[in-house]
Design a protein around this motif. Structure first.
Motif, PDB file in Angstrom:
ATOM      1  N   TRP A   1      13.556   3.209   8.764  1.00  0.00           N
ATOM      2  CA  TRP A   1      12.659   3.966   7.919  1.00  0.00           C
ATOM      3  C   TRP A   1      13.086   3.775   6.467  1.00  0.00           C
ATOM      4  O   TRP A   1      14.223   3.394   6.190  1.00  0.00           O
ATOM      5  CB  TRP A   1      12.632   5.446   8.288  1.00  0.00           C
ATOM      6  N   VAL A   2      12.168   4.014   5.570  1.00  0.00           N
ATOM      7  CA  VAL A   2      12.467   3.980   4.146  1.00  0.00           C
ATOM      8  C   VAL A   2      11.878   5.215   3.485  1.00  0.00           C
ATOM      9  O   VAL A   2      10.824   5.701   3.882  1.00  0.00           O
ATOM     10  CB  VAL A   2      11.936   2.710   3.436  1.00  0.00           C
ATOM     11  N   GLN A   3      12.598   5.716   2.520  1.00  0.00           N
ATOM     12  CA  GLN A   3      12.105   6.793   1.669  1.00  0.00           C
ATOM     13  C   GLN A   3      11.971   6.180   0.280  1.00  0.00           C
ATOM     14  O   GLN A   3      12.888   5.491  -0.188  1.00  0.00           O
ATOM     15  CB  GLN A   3      13.083   7.957   1.651  1.00  0.00           C
ATOM     16  N   TYR A   4      10.845   6.402  -0.364  1.00  0.00           N
ATOM     17  CA  TYR A   4      10.581   5.708  -1.619  1.00  0.00           C
ATOM     18  C   TYR A   4       9.712   6.545  -2.543  1.00  0.00           C
ATOM     19  O   TYR A   4       9.101   7.530  -2.138  1.00  0.00           O
ATOM     20  CB  TYR A   4       9.903   4.358  -1.349  1.00  0.00           C
ATOM     21  N   MET A   5       9.686   6.109  -3.797  1.00  0.00           N
ATOM     22  CA  MET A   5       8.814   6.704  -4.805  1.00  0.00           C
ATOM     23  C   MET A   5       7.857   5.625  -5.296  1.00  0.00           C
ATOM     24  O   MET A   5       8.318   4.570  -5.738  1.00  0.00           O
ATOM     25  CB  MET A   5       9.636   7.219  -5.996  1.00  0.00           C
ATOM     26  N   PRO A   6       6.559   5.845  -5.207  1.00  0.00           N
ATOM     27  CA  PRO A   6       5.624   4.873  -5.778  1.00  0.00           C
ATOM     28  C   PRO A   6       5.564   5.023  -7.297  1.00  0.00           C
ATOM     29  O   PRO A   6       5.628   6.130  -7.821  1.00  0.00           O
ATOM     30  CB  PRO A   6       4.290   5.230  -5.136  1.00  0.00           C
ATOM     31  N   HIS A   7       5.505   3.914  -7.966  1.00  0.00           N
ATOM     32  CA  HIS A   7       5.321   3.858  -9.414  1.00  0.00           C
ATOM     33  C   HIS A   7       4.155   2.926  -9.674  1.00  0.00           C
ATOM     34  O   HIS A   7       3.748   2.168  -8.795  1.00  0.00           O
ATOM     35  CB  HIS A   7       6.581   3.326 -10.108  1.00  0.00           C
ATOM     36  N   GLU A   8       3.641   2.929 -10.858  1.00  0.00           N
ATOM     37  CA  GLU A   8       2.531   2.052 -11.207  1.00  0.00           C
ATOM     38  C   GLU A   8       2.930   0.597 -10.998  1.00  0.00           C
ATOM     39  O   GLU A   8       3.760   0.060 -11.705  1.00  0.00           O
ATOM     40  CB  GLU A   8       2.106   2.281 -12.661  1.00  0.00           C
ATOM     41  N   GLY A   9       2.403  -0.037  -9.945  1.00  0.00           N
ATOM     42  CA  GLY A   9       2.661  -1.443  -9.687  1.00  0.00           C
ATOM     43  C   GLY A   9       3.992  -1.752  -9.025  1.00  0.00           C
ATOM     44  O   GLY A   9       4.345  -2.920  -8.878  1.00  0.00           O
ATOM     45  N   ALA A  10       4.750  -0.735  -8.609  1.00  0.00           N
ATOM     46  CA  ALA A  10       6.065  -0.978  -7.999  1.00  0.00           C
ATOM     47  C   ALA A  10       6.451   0.201  -7.117  1.00  0.00           C
ATOM     48  O   ALA A  10       5.780   1.232  -7.103  1.00  0.00           O
ATOM     49  CB  ALA A  10       7.115  -1.177  -9.086  1.00  0.00           C
TER      50      ALA A  10
ATOM     51  N   ASP B   1       0.854  -1.200   0.000  1.00  0.00           N
ATOM     52  CA  ASP B   1       0.000   0.000   0.000  1.00  0.00           C
ATOM     53  C   ASP B   1       0.885   1.244   0.000  1.00  0.00           C
ATOM     54  O   ASP B   1       1.009   1.929   1.017  1.00  0.00           O
ATOM     55  CB  ASP B   1      -0.927  -0.017   1.221  1.00  0.00           C
ATOM     56  N   PRO B   2       1.506   1.561  -1.133  1.00  0.00           N
ATOM     57  CA  PRO B   2       2.505   2.628  -1.161  1.00  0.00           C
ATOM     58  C   PRO B   2       1.985   4.030  -0.848  1.00  0.00           C
ATOM     59  O   PRO B   2       2.736   4.882  -0.385  1.00  0.00           O
ATOM     60  CB  PRO B   2       3.068   2.562  -2.577  1.00  0.00           C
ATOM     61  N   ARG B   3       0.723   4.258  -1.045  1.00  0.00           N
ATOM     62  CA  ARG B   3       0.215   5.621  -0.802  1.00  0.00           C
ATOM     63  C   ARG B   3      -0.398   5.783   0.590  1.00  0.00           C
ATOM     64  O   ARG B   3      -0.982   6.808   0.901  1.00  0.00           O
ATOM     65  CB  ARG B   3      -0.752   6.001  -1.906  1.00  0.00           C
ATOM     66  N   ALA B   4      -0.197   4.795   1.447  1.00  0.00           N
ATOM     67  CA  ALA B   4      -0.699   4.875   2.825  1.00  0.00           C
ATOM     68  C   ALA B   4       0.203   5.726   3.710  1.00  0.00           C
ATOM     69  O   ALA B   4      -0.178   6.073   4.819  1.00  0.00           O
ATOM     70  CB  ALA B   4      -0.825   3.473   3.415  1.00  0.00           C
ATOM     71  N   PHE B   5       1.366   6.080   3.205  1.00  0.00           N
ATOM     72  CA  PHE B   5       2.341   6.823   4.006  1.00  0.00           C
ATOM     73  C   PHE B   5       2.475   8.242   3.481  1.00  0.00           C
ATOM     74  O   PHE B   5       2.176   8.511   2.319  1.00  0.00           O
ATOM     75  CB  PHE B   5       3.685   6.089   3.984  1.00  0.00           C
ATOM     76  N   PRO B   6       2.930   9.184   4.316  1.00  0.00           N
ATOM     77  CA  PRO B   6       2.929  10.608   3.944  1.00  0.00           C
ATOM     78  C   PRO B   6       3.852  10.950   2.776  1.00  0.00           C
ATOM     79  O   PRO B   6       4.940  10.409   2.643  1.00  0.00           O
ATOM     80  CB  PRO B   6       3.398  11.320   5.211  1.00  0.00           C
ATOM     81  N   ASP B   7       3.368  11.881   1.976  1.00  0.00           N
ATOM     82  CA  ASP B   7       4.153  12.460   0.888  1.00  0.00           C
ATOM     83  C   ASP B   7       5.013  13.559   1.504  1.00  0.00           C
ATOM     84  O   ASP B   7       4.491  14.470   2.149  1.00  0.00           O
ATOM     85  CB  ASP B   7       3.202  13.031  -0.162  1.00  0.00           C
TER      86      ASP B   7
ATOM     87  N   VAL C   1       8.334  17.581  -8.631  1.00  0.00           N
ATOM     88  CA  VAL C   1       7.377  16.782  -9.384  1.00  0.00           C
ATOM     89  C   VAL C   1       7.461  15.312  -9.000  1.00  0.00           C
ATOM     90  O   VAL C   1       6.562  14.542  -9.314  1.00  0.00           O
ATOM     91  CB  VAL C   1       7.584  16.936 -10.911  1.00  0.00           C
ATOM     92  N   GLU C   2       8.543  14.897  -8.317  1.00  0.00           N
ATOM     93  CA  GLU C   2       8.691  13.510  -7.879  1.00  0.00           C
ATOM     94  C   GLU C   2       7.906  13.295  -6.596  1.00  0.00           C
ATOM     95  O   GLU C   2       8.045  14.050  -5.633  1.00  0.00           O
ATOM     96  CB  GLU C   2      10.148  13.165  -7.627  1.00  0.00           C
ATOM     97  N   GLU C   3       7.093  12.263  -6.572  1.00  0.00           N
ATOM     98  CA  GLU C   3       6.340  11.909  -5.368  1.00  0.00           C
ATOM     99  C   GLU C   3       7.262  11.099  -4.455  1.00  0.00           C
ATOM    100  O   GLU C   3       7.661   9.988  -4.793  1.00  0.00           O
ATOM    101  CB  GLU C   3       5.115  11.084  -5.746  1.00  0.00           C
ATOM    102  N   ILE C   4       7.622  11.666  -3.315  1.00  0.00           N
ATOM    103  CA  ILE C   4       8.517  11.025  -2.351  1.00  0.00           C
ATOM    104  C   ILE C   4       7.722  10.759  -1.078  1.00  0.00           C
ATOM    105  O   ILE C   4       7.082  11.659  -0.536  1.00  0.00           O
ATOM    106  CB  ILE C   4       9.729  11.921  -2.003  1.00  0.00           C
ATOM    107  N   ARG C   5       7.775   9.529  -0.603  1.00  0.00           N
ATOM    108  CA  ARG C   5       7.056   9.161   0.616  1.00  0.00           C
ATOM    109  C   ARG C   5       8.017   8.512   1.602  1.00  0.00           C
ATOM    110  O   ARG C   5       9.064   8.010   1.216  1.00  0.00           O
ATOM    111  CB  ARG C   5       5.899   8.229   0.285  1.00  0.00           C
ATOM    112  N   GLU C   6       7.639   8.550   2.884  1.00  0.00           N
ATOM    113  CA  GLU C   6       8.455   7.934   3.932  1.00  0.00           C
ATOM    114  C   GLU C   6       7.580   7.069   4.825  1.00  0.00           C
ATOM    115  O   GLU C   6       6.457   7.430   5.134  1.00  0.00           O
ATOM    116  CB  GLU C   6       9.134   9.000   4.791  1.00  0.00           C
ATOM    117  N   ALA C   7       8.155   5.949   5.228  1.00  0.00           N
ATOM    118  CA  ALA C   7       7.483   5.045   6.166  1.00  0.00           C
ATOM    119  C   ALA C   7       8.470   4.700   7.272  1.00  0.00           C
ATOM    120  O   ALA C   7       9.677   4.586   7.024  1.00  0.00           O
ATOM    121  CB  ALA C   7       7.026   3.780   5.449  1.00  0.00           C
ATOM    122  N   PHE C   8       7.955   4.533   8.487  1.00  0.00           N
ATOM    123  CA  PHE C   8       8.806   4.278   9.649  1.00  0.00           C
ATOM    124  C   PHE C   8       8.406   2.988  10.346  1.00  0.00           C
ATOM    125  O   PHE C   8       7.229   2.706  10.518  1.00  0.00           O
ATOM    126  CB  PHE C   8       8.697   5.445  10.641  1.00  0.00           C
ATOM    127  N   GLY C   9       9.407   2.215  10.741  1.00  0.00           N
ATOM    128  CA  GLY C   9       9.236   1.032  11.554  1.00  0.00           C
ATOM    129  C   GLY C   9       9.797   1.298  12.939  1.00  0.00           C
ATOM    130  O   GLY C   9      10.198   2.433  13.243  1.00  0.00           O
TER     131      GLY C   9
END
Length: 77
Positions: A58-67, A33-39, A46-54
């Motif tokens: 933590w990871v910083q990532y970019m969601p792409h279509e299906g990946a 669920d890549p868009r469940a975490f804050p942008d 223009v790049e969508e950058i999101r971060e998730a924390f355990g």
């Protein structure tokens, strides 16, 4: 999933198998669920950058279509 070079280096330097498992579990959560975490992109970017924390990572990532593209991994353990 695509891991940027820096993320690959961090994974290789994690202190234990437990640490690697924790990071990979967070990456799997993000992948499902890549868009469940804050942008967190900068204004005007223009790049969508999101971060998730355990618990210790933590990871910083970019969601792409299906990946996702993992840009950075952090470890605080």
């Amino acid at each position: 999933m695509v891991f940027e070079e820096l993320a690959v280096e961090v994974m290789a330097e994690l202190p234990t198998d437990e640490a690697r498992c924790e990071v990979l579990a967070l990456v799997e959560t993000v992948r499902r669920d890549p868009r469940a975490f804050p942008d967190v992109r900068d204004d005007g970017s223009v790049e969508e950058i999101r971060e998730a924390f355990g618990p210790r990572c933590w990871v910083q990532y970019m969601p792409h279509e299906g990946a996702i593209e993992v840009r950075e991994i952090g470890w605080a353990g």
